[in-house]
Write an enzyme that holds these catalytic residues in place. Structure first.
Site, PDB file in Angstrom:
ATOM      1  N   ARG A  32       0.796  -1.218   0.000  1.00 19.79           N
ATOM      2  CA  ARG A  32       0.000   0.000   0.000  1.00 19.79           C
ATOM      3  C   ARG A  32       0.835   1.277   0.000  1.00 19.79           C
ATOM      4  NH1 ARG A  32      -3.058  -3.903   1.760  1.00 19.79           N
ATOM      5  NH2 ARG A  32      -1.109  -4.505   2.707  1.00 19.79           N
ATOM      6  N   THR A  33       1.822   1.336   0.877  1.00 16.70           N
ATOM      7  CA  THR A  33       2.513   2.616   1.032  1.00 16.70           C
ATOM      8  C   THR A  33       3.218   2.996  -0.271  1.00 16.70           C
ATOM      9  OG1 THR A  33       2.793   2.141   3.362  1.00 16.70           O
ATOM     10  CG2 THR A  33       4.152   3.897   2.465  1.00 16.70           C
ATOM     11  N   LYS A  62      26.235  -3.963  -2.856  1.00 12.87           N
ATOM     12  CA  LYS A  62      27.680  -3.802  -3.065  1.00 12.87           C
ATOM     13  C   LYS A  62      28.353  -3.146  -1.883  1.00 12.87           C
ATOM     14  CE  LYS A  62      26.817  -2.991  -7.979  1.00 12.87           C
ATOM     15  NZ  LYS A  62      26.896  -1.983  -9.034  1.00 12.87           N
ATOM     16  N   ARG A  83      11.597   3.755   2.831  1.00 14.14           N
ATOM     17  CA  ARG A  83      11.227   2.797   3.892  1.00 14.14           C
ATOM     18  C   ARG A  83      12.444   1.936   4.190  1.00 14.14           C
ATOM     19  NH1 ARG A  83       5.977  -1.014   4.351  1.00 14.14           N
ATOM     20  NH2 ARG A  83       5.158   0.983   5.035  1.00 14.14           N
ATOM     21  N   HIS A 111       5.838   5.968  11.279  1.00 13.53           N
ATOM     22  CA  HIS A 111       5.249   5.856   9.932  1.00 13.53           C
ATOM     23  C   HIS A 111       4.289   7.042   9.784  1.00 13.53           C
ATOM     24  CE1 HIS A 111       3.760   4.305   6.275  1.00 13.53           C
ATOM     25  NE2 HIS A 111       3.412   3.075   6.629  1.00 13.53           N
TER      26      HIS A 111
HETATM   27  C1  NCD Z   1       1.961  -0.954   8.176  1.00 15.66           C
HETATM   28  C2  NCD Z   1       3.475  -0.825   8.215  1.00 15.66           C
HETATM   29  O1  NCD Z   1       4.154  -1.155   7.242  1.00 15.66           O
HETATM   30  O2  NCD Z   1       3.940  -0.382   9.259  1.00 15.66           O
HETATM   31  N1  NCD Z   1       1.436  -1.145   6.893  1.00 15.66           N
HETATM   32  C3  NCD Z   1       1.238  -0.069   6.077  1.00 15.66           C
HETATM   33  O3  NCD Z   1       2.101   0.761   5.883  1.00 15.66           O
HETATM   34  N2  NCD Z   1       0.020   0.047   5.534  1.00 15.66           N
HETATM   35  C4  NCD Z   1       1.411  -1.896   9.175  1.00 15.66           C
HETATM   36  C5  NCD Z   1       1.920  -3.306   9.199  1.00 15.66           C
HETATM   37  O4  NCD Z   1       2.795  -3.698   8.443  1.00 15.66           O
HETATM   38  O5  NCD Z   1       1.404  -4.041  10.040  1.00 15.66           O
END
Ligand code: NCD
Length: 283
Positions: A32-33, A62, A83, A111
């Site tokens: 999703r993100t 590397k 991320r 997040h």
């Molecule tokens: C979350 C995350 O990656 O922290 N998911 C997300 O970004 N929608 C929650 C999760 O992974 O449980």
């Protein structure tokens, strides 16, 4: 302001970011993100360059440092979304990035854009954020979305938070101190059954398997906090269930078609919230 912009962008996105480039650099899995950021940029008329599996498919293999990678990638794009599995990486990266850098999750740290879309969801579903009583349940120790959402909720009036967790998985003392300092009322519980009927929002958080040292340790915490159509019947009219997703078994699928199941709408609102953020940052 961002939420008003998100509402407006839903009706007419225009092409305000034509000619701008977004780089997504993901060292941890995401559906999703990453895709909602990319969708948001494309919907605003911009373009995207991406490394979806940066751990294996970038020069990290590397031995390149994160700092060097960010120095270079930030010279290719107008905004970078990162991320990573380690706490504090977004901060390290932002220090060397020549363009705005967005934290899309740093291990069990933060997040922030998920928190933004979570608040936008509460606003869309309930009309207002002020005065919300919210129960957050599950792995509150490693769940970075819960941590970031707690911070943002403290900016609103009349918020009450019920944290529900077992054993070691309670909300961090840093968050509790922050809430205390900001006068936000909160309670901690081990079971949800007595709280469920009193809250406006239930926010389920997955037990974060990847953050445990062994499968045995993880399994100690699974199977306790499961919401079903039957056990959520006592919820208030208009109360909603949210989840950042992905879900495992903590929300039974028999809930999915009920009006109070807001989690798929929440994922959809994520694109609008991120469109508003990208437009604000890049234009
Ligand atoms: C979350 C995350 O990656 O922290 N998911 C997300 O970004 N929608 C929650 C999760 O992974 O449980």
């Amino acid at each position: 302001m961002l939420f008003t912009s998100a509402d407006a962008l839903e009706k007419d996105p225009g092409s305000p970011l034509k000619g701008k480039i977004l780089a997504t650099l993901f060292y941890e899995p995401s559906t999703r993100t990453r895709l909602s950021f990319e969708s948001a940029m494309l919907r605003l008329g911009g373009s995207v360059i991406a490394t979806e599996n940066a751990k294996e498919a970038s020069s990290a293999v590397k031995g390149e440092t994160l700092e060097d990678t960010i120095r270079v990638v930030s010279s290719y794009a107008d905004v970078v979304v990162l991320r990573h599995s380690e706490i504090g990486t977004a901060e390290r990266a932002a220090r060397v990035s020549s363009v705005p850098l967005i934290n899309a999750g740093d291990g069990a740290g933060q997040h922030p854009t998920q928190a933004l879309l979570d608040l936008y969801t509460i606003k869309r579903e309930r009309g207002s954020i002020d005065g919300t009583r919210i129960m957050m349940m599950g792995d509150l120790k490693h769940g970075r979305t819960v941590r970031s959402l707690s911070y943002l909720l403290a900016k609103y009036e009349g918020i009450e938070i019920d944290f529900v967790s077992q054993g070691e998985l309670g909300i961090g003392s840093d968050i509790k101190e922050y809430l205390q300092h900001n006068g936000v009322s909160f309670q901690e519980h081990e079971s949800f059954e007595n709280v469920l009927a009193s809250v406006d929002v239930v926010y389920q958080a997955r037990i974060q398997k990847e953050r445990f040292s062994s499968v045995e340790e993880y399994e100690k915490y699974t199977g306790r906090y499961i919401l079903t159509a039957a056990n959520t019947e006592i919820m208030k009219p208009g109360a909603v269930i949210m989840h950042p997703l992905p879900r495992l078994d903590e929300i039974a699928t028999d809930l999915d078609d009920l009006p109070r199941a807001a989690y798929f709408r929440q994922a959809k609102y994520g694109v609008l919230a991120r469109m508003a953020l990208l437009k604000y940052i890049c234009s």
